[in-house]
Design a protein around this motif. Structure first.
Motif, PDB file in Angstrom:
ATOM      1  N   ASP A  95     -36.091   7.297 -33.974  1.00  0.00           N
ATOM      2  CA  ASP A  95     -34.868   7.111 -33.195  1.00  0.00           C
ATOM      3  C   ASP A  95     -33.691   7.248 -34.160  1.00  0.00           C
ATOM      4  O   ASP A  95     -33.680   6.582 -35.208  1.00  0.00           O
ATOM      5  CB  ASP A  95     -34.929   5.695 -32.594  1.00  0.00           C
ATOM      6  CG  ASP A  95     -33.743   5.365 -31.712  1.00  0.00           C
ATOM      7  OD1 ASP A  95     -32.749   6.109 -31.734  1.00  0.00           O
ATOM      8  OD2 ASP A  95     -33.841   4.342 -31.011  1.00  0.00           O
ATOM      9  N   VAL A  96     -32.722   8.070 -33.825  1.00  0.00           N
ATOM     10  CA  VAL A  96     -31.570   8.227 -34.725  1.00  0.00           C
ATOM     11  C   VAL A  96     -30.793   6.924 -34.878  1.00  0.00           C
ATOM     12  O   VAL A  96     -30.047   6.744 -35.845  1.00  0.00           O
ATOM     13  CB  VAL A  96     -30.667   9.403 -34.260  1.00  0.00           C
ATOM     14  CG1 VAL A  96     -30.039   9.114 -32.903  1.00  0.00           C
ATOM     15  CG2 VAL A  96     -29.578   9.726 -35.277  1.00  0.00           C
ATOM     16  N   PHE A 113     -27.255  19.512 -31.109  1.00  0.00           N
ATOM     17  CA  PHE A 113     -27.330  19.035 -29.723  1.00  0.00           C
ATOM     18  C   PHE A 113     -28.287  17.839 -29.658  1.00  0.00           C
ATOM     19  O   PHE A 113     -29.086  17.723 -28.728  1.00  0.00           O
ATOM     20  CB  PHE A 113     -27.826  20.128 -28.764  1.00  0.00           C
ATOM     21  CG  PHE A 113     -27.169  21.472 -28.960  1.00  0.00           C
ATOM     22  CD1 PHE A 113     -25.797  21.597 -28.918  1.00  0.00           C
ATOM     23  CD2 PHE A 113     -27.926  22.625 -29.176  1.00  0.00           C
ATOM     24  CE1 PHE A 113     -25.182  22.840 -29.092  1.00  0.00           C
ATOM     25  CE2 PHE A 113     -27.324  23.864 -29.355  1.00  0.00           C
ATOM     26  CZ  PHE A 113     -25.951  23.983 -29.312  1.00  0.00           C
TER      27      PHE A 113
END
Ligand SMILES: C[S@@+](CC[C@H](N)C(=O)[O-])C[C@H]1O[C@@H](n2cnc3c(N)ncnc32)[C@H](O)[C@@H]1O
Length: 265
Positions: A95-96, A113
């Motif tokens: 997860d960023v 994106f």
């Protein structure tokens, strides 16, 4: 916090079949790699990288590349792509908003994106900057709110379930003033550029059909409205009108914004 856990599980389902779009976004990958000035000897991280189109393109320069994404199916496909290419990119499910990497590990952090879909922009950008070395480069590609993809996502959110409290629209990451504010004094030398992707299609309806059948939010929405023909008709009419504005010579034109900045010391 739990609301975001549920949101992320849904996000994984929305993006799970995005591999079908890898040759579409793959066309933009060399542009970002070049814009970020990736070179051999550098340690590079791609976040929210899907099937690895940016990470694998960056690896062609000889850089030491790590790829990451939230969605397990896409990370599996990225690993397959890695094998097909015979590369050595290290792919992780991540997860960023909670990157599993040490502080100041990478010379370059990229997102195409991608990080724009994390629900909390401040947490995502703090994580990207945390793992970046001082004087390292952060570079990303995003969809501006006023152009095609901005309209596309705003129509999808109008028909979809309400977002969790506190979630900001992903396409705000396509606004230069908001980007400057979000990066703030953590960076210097911000540079913007623009380019475009095109999606071929014989008609507006053909292009819509690609979005409806390939992957992403519109596909899920059309499935959800199977029993609600009025809503489906209205959703499709709005999407067609948005496509019509940017449809020319049998392709849909999708302009995007690129941002590059240097992490301050
Ligand atoms: C439009 S796709 C772009 C994928 C890839 N960067 C490309 O250009 O093909 C958006 C990606 O963001 C990922 N994503 C969404 N939310 C995320 C999060 N919180 N952390 C990491 N990745 C996330 C999705 O799994 C999906 O792969």
């Amino acid at each position: 916090m739990e609301e975001f856990t549920g949101f992320k599980e849904k996000a994984k389902a929305v993006w799970s079949d995005f591999a079908s779009m890898e040759n579409f976004t793959g066309v933009a990958a060399p542009r970002l790699v070049e814009f970020a000035r990736v070179s051999s000897q550098q340690k590079v991280l791609d976040v929210a990288g899907g099937t690895g189109v940016v990470a694998l393109t960056a690896a062609r320069t000889g850089a030491d590349v790590t790829g990451s994404d939230l969605t397990p199916q896409l990370v599996s496909r990225a690993k397959e792509n890695n094998q097909i290419l015979g590369f050595n990119v290290d792919f992780h499910e991540a997860d960023v908003e909670a990157l599993p990497f040490e502080n100041e590990t990478f010379d370059v952090v990229l997102s195409q994106f991608g990080h724009m879909f994390a629900p909390r922009p401040d947490i995502a950008v703090n994580e990207m900057l945390r793992v970046l070395k001082p004087s390292g480069t952060i570079a990303f590609t995003t969809w501006p709110p006023e152009l095609f993809m901005g309209s596309f996502f705003s129509i999808n959110s109008k028909y979809g379930p309400p977002p969790p409290d506190g979630m900001q629209s992903p396409v705000l990451w396509g606004n230069v003033d908001i980007i400057k504010e979000r990066l703030g004094s953590a960076v210097k030398n911000i540079v913007f550029d623009r380019d475009k992707l095109v999606m071929p299609g014989l008609s507006i309806q053909h292009v819509r059909n690609v979005f409806e059948t390939s992957a992403g939010p519109l596909k899920k929405m059309v499935q959800a409205f199977e029993e609600e023909p009025d809503k489906l008709f209205s959703l499709r009419s709005e999407i067609d009108a948005a496509i019509d504005t940017y449809f020319e010579n049998n392709f849909l034109r999708m302009d995007y914004l690129m941002t590059r900045a240097t992490k301050a010391l």
